[in-house]
Design a protein around this motif. Structure first.
Motif, PDB file in Angstrom:
ATOM      1  N   UNK A  73      51.330  51.671 100.456  1.00  6.69           N
ATOM      2  CA  UNK A  73      50.963  52.153 101.822  1.00  6.69           C
ATOM      3  C   UNK A  73      51.574  51.604 103.009  1.00  6.69           C
ATOM      4  N   UNK A  74      51.923  50.487 102.977  1.00  7.21           N
ATOM      5  CA  UNK A  74      52.596  49.762 104.243  1.00  7.21           C
ATOM      6  C   UNK A  74      54.268  50.464 104.056  1.00  7.21           C
ATOM      7  N   UNK A  75      54.692  50.311 102.855  1.00  4.00           N
ATOM      8  CA  UNK A  75      55.921  50.938 102.874  1.00  4.00           C
ATOM      9  C   UNK A  75      56.291  52.260 103.339  1.00  4.00           C
ATOM     10  N   UNK A  76      55.316  53.176 102.813  1.00  2.24           N
ATOM     11  CA  UNK A  76      55.549  54.677 103.170  1.00  2.24           C
ATOM     12  C   UNK A  76      54.978  54.573 104.923  1.00  2.24           C
ATOM     13  N   UNK A  77      54.088  53.875 105.328  1.00  2.00           N
ATOM     14  CA  UNK A  77      53.593  54.052 106.743  1.00  2.00           C
ATOM     15  C   UNK A  77      54.188  53.313 107.631  1.00  2.00           C
ATOM     16  N   UNK A 134      48.756  42.999 116.804  1.00  4.93           N
ATOM     17  CA  UNK A 134      48.722  42.537 115.050  1.00  4.93           C
ATOM     18  C   UNK A 134      47.542  42.629 114.454  1.00  4.93           C
ATOM     19  N   UNK A 135      46.435  42.327 115.133  1.00  4.72           N
ATOM     20  CA  UNK A 135      44.958  42.227 114.563  1.00  4.72           C
ATOM     21  C   UNK A 135      44.505  43.709 114.361  1.00  4.72           C
ATOM     22  N   UNK A 136      44.815  44.614 115.188  1.00  5.10           N
ATOM     23  CA  UNK A 136      44.663  45.768 115.081  1.00  5.10           C
ATOM     24  C   UNK A 136      45.112  46.649 113.739  1.00  5.10           C
ATOM     25  N   UNK A 137      46.303  46.234 113.510  1.00  7.64           N
ATOM     26  CA  UNK A 137      47.228  46.818 112.346  1.00  7.64           C
ATOM     27  C   UNK A 137      46.445  46.205 111.224  1.00  7.64           C
ATOM     28  N   UNK A 138      46.354  44.842 111.123  1.00  6.77           N
ATOM     29  CA  UNK A 138      45.789  43.949 110.207  1.00  6.77           C
ATOM     30  C   UNK A 138      44.421  44.338 109.674  1.00  6.77           C
ATOM     31  N   UNK A 139      43.720  44.746 110.616  1.00  5.79           N
ATOM     32  CA  UNK A 139      42.497  45.362 110.466  1.00  5.79           C
ATOM     33  C   UNK A 139      42.414  46.592 109.750  1.00  5.79           C
ATOM     34  N   UNK A 140      43.162  47.566 110.238  1.00  3.96           N
ATOM     35  CA  UNK A 140      43.188  48.916 109.553  1.00  3.96           C
ATOM     36  C   UNK A 140      43.624  48.754 108.192  1.00  3.96           C
ATOM     37  N   UNK A 141      44.644  47.989 107.744  1.00  6.58           N
ATOM     38  CA  UNK A 141      44.987  47.943 106.363  1.00  6.58           C
ATOM     39  C   UNK A 141      44.145  47.262 105.538  1.00  6.58           C
ATOM     40  N   UNK A 142      43.443  46.252 106.056  1.00  5.78           N
ATOM     41  CA  UNK A 142      42.483  45.505 105.371  1.00  5.78           C
ATOM     42  C   UNK A 142      41.083  46.226 105.041  1.00  5.78           C
ATOM     43  N   UNK A 143      40.743  47.140 106.136  1.00  2.00           N
ATOM     44  CA  UNK A 143      39.506  48.039 105.954  1.00  2.00           C
ATOM     45  C   UNK A 143      39.914  48.949 104.767  1.00  2.00           C
ATOM     46  N   UNK A 144      41.066  49.509 104.645  1.00  2.00           N
ATOM     47  CA  UNK A 144      41.373  50.408 103.604  1.00  2.00           C
ATOM     48  C   UNK A 144      41.304  49.933 102.266  1.00  2.00           C
ATOM     49  N   UNK A 145      41.555  48.421 102.276  1.00  2.00           N
ATOM     50  CA  UNK A 145      41.393  48.024 100.906  1.00  2.00           C
ATOM     51  C   UNK A 145      40.046  47.762 100.626  1.00  2.00           C
ATOM     52  N   UNK A 146      39.409  47.416 101.629  1.00  2.00           N
ATOM     53  CA  UNK A 146      37.769  46.836 101.357  1.00  2.00           C
ATOM     54  C   UNK A 146      37.287  48.165 100.970  1.00  2.00           C
ATOM     55  N   UNK A 147      37.597  49.496 101.400  1.00  2.00           N
ATOM     56  CA  UNK A 147      37.025  50.631 101.180  1.00  2.00           C
ATOM     57  C   UNK A 147      37.431  51.060  99.684  1.00  2.00           C
ATOM     58  N   UNK A 148      38.689  50.603  99.307  1.00  2.00           N
ATOM     59  CA  UNK A 148      39.001  50.891  98.029  1.00  2.00           C
ATOM     60  C   UNK A 148      38.466  49.895  96.917  1.00  2.00           C
ATOM     61  N   UNK A 160      44.272  43.142  99.595  1.00  2.00           N
ATOM     62  CA  UNK A 160      44.852  44.013 100.859  1.00  2.00           C
ATOM     63  C   UNK A 160      45.212  42.860 101.747  1.00  2.00           C
ATOM     64  N   UNK A 161      44.901  41.645 101.725  1.00  2.00           N
ATOM     65  CA  UNK A 161      45.293  40.916 102.828  1.00  2.00           C
ATOM     66  C   UNK A 161      46.797  40.591 102.862  1.00  2.00           C
ATOM     67  N   UNK A 162      47.872  40.387 101.670  1.00  2.00           N
ATOM     68  CA  UNK A 162      49.068  40.082 102.098  1.00  2.00           C
ATOM     69  C   UNK A 162      49.820  41.443 102.291  1.00  2.00           C
ATOM     70  N   UNK A 163      49.348  42.479 101.888  1.00  2.00           N
ATOM     71  CA  UNK A 163      50.091  43.607 102.324  1.00  2.00           C
ATOM     72  C   UNK A 163      49.867  43.823 104.039  1.00  2.00           C
ATOM     73  N   UNK A 164      48.331  43.851 104.359  1.00  2.00           N
ATOM     74  CA  UNK A 164      47.938  43.794 105.585  1.00  2.00           C
ATOM     75  C   UNK A 164      48.677  42.996 106.576  1.00  2.00           C
ATOM     76  N   UNK A 165      49.023  41.572 106.110  1.00  5.12           N
ATOM     77  CA  UNK A 165      49.661  40.889 106.766  1.00  5.12           C
ATOM     78  C   UNK A 165      51.051  41.084 107.154  1.00  5.12           C
ATOM     79  N   UNK A 166      51.544  41.739 106.312  1.00  7.78           N
ATOM     80  CA  UNK A 166      53.221  42.222 106.076  1.00  7.78           C
ATOM     81  C   UNK A 166      53.308  43.227 107.268  1.00  7.78           C
TER      82      UNK A 166
END
Lengths: 386, 239
Positions: A282-286, A300-314, A367-373
């Motif tokens: 997802x990070x690669x595509x977006x 950074x926190x805004x982006x981190x939170x968005x990706x983290x939330x997605x993985x928490x939803x999954x 999701x933490x590592x992809x979100x950090x990336x």
């Protein structure tokens, strides 16, 4: 909303990832269901033994693990012993093979046995329906819940065991422990069966002997009274204090739970690896989208939170699906094995909540590592992506 | 002295109060000795539309990134509304972009999973503006660019020109001091490009909005108040 749409846009991938987590949580739930059941059995056992010191004979050379009337009197005479519950315990069906809750015919002496149940407080056996027999009655029975369920017997029915017939007068409340497999009968009936089955005992004329005895005591004095009893009795007895029995049960429970839950947890972690993969994709595509968001001022926190939330939803969706499937599996297995008299698995509320929370947390961790990336992408580099 | 240099110098001499944006001797070097920018100085007045033209590789996009605080110069200073932004710590830059700057890129400007309205409201979301207020402002911004009938459309349901207008609405929704546009008409046909430029001119006239537009499209050049041309990382003296 945005996160849900992102997941929906890649619904096949999201679905497969959710399924990966769900399979892990399914294993966790089913294994956990077994651990919960074992816990309940052990807790039931602990409650049963809280007020009881178990007295057994080693049997000496002949391995005749019997207690004679003088032994019982000696136990009764120990200071602090409130009552002695004696039993003659015999396998109900020696050809039954493995049983989840093994069935026994247990001969008890009324009214002493009933006094012992009162003294044992929450560890006492109570009637769910029907009544107890009168002291002089014979060929009557009060059944443990598993025996009643497995043999499909209720008050008024006849229990056939070891070549004899017993009229069922009552059924006990479920204890989730060993007594669920008991059919309580008058001790005289049990002694008759014991003697009839053994020419040695007939020859010895061991009248008045029992197989087990429990001294009812105040739990706070369990160890002290056990020591007193050990010095009062002659050699050849095994005594188990309430504390010893509780400790042994606690250890067994801890080891079993670690082994069972551990295997479930490994399954979930394997499932979580699919979340890592999905989120990196997802990070690669977006990348371009991340660049635009950063350009317009996302931190950074805004982006981190968005990706983290997605993985928490999954993770959470996987958890919900896994617990749901686990519940169905447990119901199915319990239905298939209901002939055993006792359900093998138990889905508790805390297990279901733990399963869902565990999946959500694991989603976050995965999701933490992809979100950090994503959060640390350089906006200029990210904007070059199309 | 060239016309551009004379203008820049004049603005510099007039002091920071007069210029909304100032770049002073901005240099950007990359490893292996590549000089993307080589001592660029310019000033932009409030309400002005400045065009930066030049061939590919001339350094105009690098300059735009540095003016937009997306990249840092190797040397030199950038001032926005009297603040030297090149000296600010990294962590302060997102908030600065959010409050003072708007961006329009060549294409793929929008977040695909968000509707036009949500895309426009995105900067307000990052500014933690309450949702209802953010949606009101975003709706007004879409109305200003003539897209009030497309608010709930996803980017994929909009034409290229409509997408660029949504991007312009998003760039304006937080009332920025300056909008930076990187080839905003690059992916549009000439008719749609004209409409977008007319929109920018109207917004400049009505709201006094300042634009800095990087382009190599002569059509865009015609719509600007002033043009500077870049060659090999420098502003070329006019002939």
């Amino acid at each position: 909303m945005e996160m849900l749409r992102n997941l929906y846009r890649r619904r096949l991938r999201t679905g497969l990832t959710v399924l990966g987590i769900a399979v892990g949580i399914l294993a966790f739930t089913v294994m956990g269901g077994m651990a919960e059941k074992i816990d309940l059995i052990i807790e039931g056992g602990k409650a049963y033994f809280t007020h009881r010191i178990a007295v057994r004979s080693t049997g000496g050379m002949l391995r005749l693990n019997l207690l004679n009337p003088d032994d019982i009197e000696a136990v009764k005479a120990v200071a602090g012993v409130q009552e002695v519950e004696t039993q003659i315990m015999l396998p109900m069906d020696e050809t039954a093979g493995f049983e989840v809750t093994p069935r026994f015919l247990v001969g008890v002496e009324l009214p002493g046995f009933l006094r012992a149940q009162e003294l044992a407080e929450q560890g006492g056996l109570r009637l769910r329906e029907g009544s107890w027999w009168q002291p002089e009655d014979r060929n009557v029975a009060v059944l443990g819940s598993a025996v009643a369920r497995k043999m499909n017997l209720g008050v008024g029915d006849t229990l056939e065991a070891r070549g004899k017939e017993f009229q069922v007068l009552g059924v006990l409340e479920e204890t989730y422990s060993v007594p669920d497999g008991w059919a309580l009968i008058p001790q005289a009936d049990a002694r008759e069966i014991m003697l009839a089955d053994s020419s040695l005992l007939q020859a010895l004329g061991l009248d008045g002997f029992v197989t087990n005895a429990y001294a009812l005591v105040d739990p706070a004095e369990g160890d002290l009274i056990t020591e007193r009893m050990a010095s009062a009795l002659r050699q050849g007895f095994l005594l188990y204090s309430p504390q010893q029995l509780a400790e042994a049960a606690g250890q067994a429970s801890a080891i079993l739970n670690t082994a069972i839950l551990g295997s479930g947890i490994i399954a979930v972690i394997v499932g979580a690896l699919s979340v890592v993969n999905t989120m990196f994709m997802a990070v690669g595509e977006r990348t371009r989208e991340i660049g635009i968001k950063k350009a317009i001022g996302a931190s950074r926190w805004d982006i981190l939170r968005e990706f983290l939330l997605e993985s928490v939803i999954i993770g959470t969706l996987g958890g919900l699906l896994g617990v749901g499937l686990g519940g169905l599996t447990i119901s199915g297995i319990n239905w298939l094995t209901q002939g055993q008299g006792t359900p093998i698995f138990l889905l508790t509320g805390r297990l279901a909540v733990a399963g869902i929370l565990f999946a959500a947390l694991l989603g976050a961790a995965a999701g933490a590592l992809p979100a950090l990336r994503a959060a640390s992408l350089d906006p200029v580099e990210a904007l070059r992506e199309y | 002295m060239t016309k551009e240099m004379a203008t820049s110098s004049r603005v510099l001499e007039q002091g920071l109060d007069e210029a909304l944006l100032m770049a002073v001797n901005v240099t950007k070097h990359y490893p292996m000795g590549v000089r993307a920018l080589d001592g660029v100085s310019l000033a932009v007045r409030r309400g002005e539309i400045l065009g930066i033209m030049g061939r590919s590789g001339s350094g105009k996009s690098t300059l735009l990134h540095i003016l937009g605080c997306l990249d840092r110069p190797t040397a030199g200073e950038v001032w926005i509304e009297g603040t030297e932004v090149t000296g600010l710590p990294e962590a302060a830059l997102p908030a600065l972009r959010l409050r003072k700057l708007g961006f329009v890129f060549q294409s793929h400007n929008l977040v695909p999973s968000l509707t036009a309205l949500e895309n426009v409201a995105l900067p307000l979301r990052y500014l933690r503006v309450p949702v209802r207020r953010a949606m009101e402002k975003a709706r007004a911004a879409l109305e200003a660019v003539g897209l009030s009938d497309r608010v709930h459309h996803l980017p994929v349901q909009l034409s290229g020109g409509q997408q660029q207008r949504v991007a312009v609405a998003r760039a304006l929704v937080n009332d920025p001091a300056l909008v930076l546009a990187d080839e905003p008409t690059g992916a549009l046909d000439s008719q749609t490009a004209r409409e977008l430029l007319a929109l920018m001119r109207r917004l400049s006239a009505e709201r006094g909005q300042t634009f800095v537009v990087v382009t190599h499209d002569p059509l865009v050049g015609q719509a600007c108040d002033r043009i500077v041309t870049m060659v090999d990382g420098r502003i070329r003296p006019a002939v």
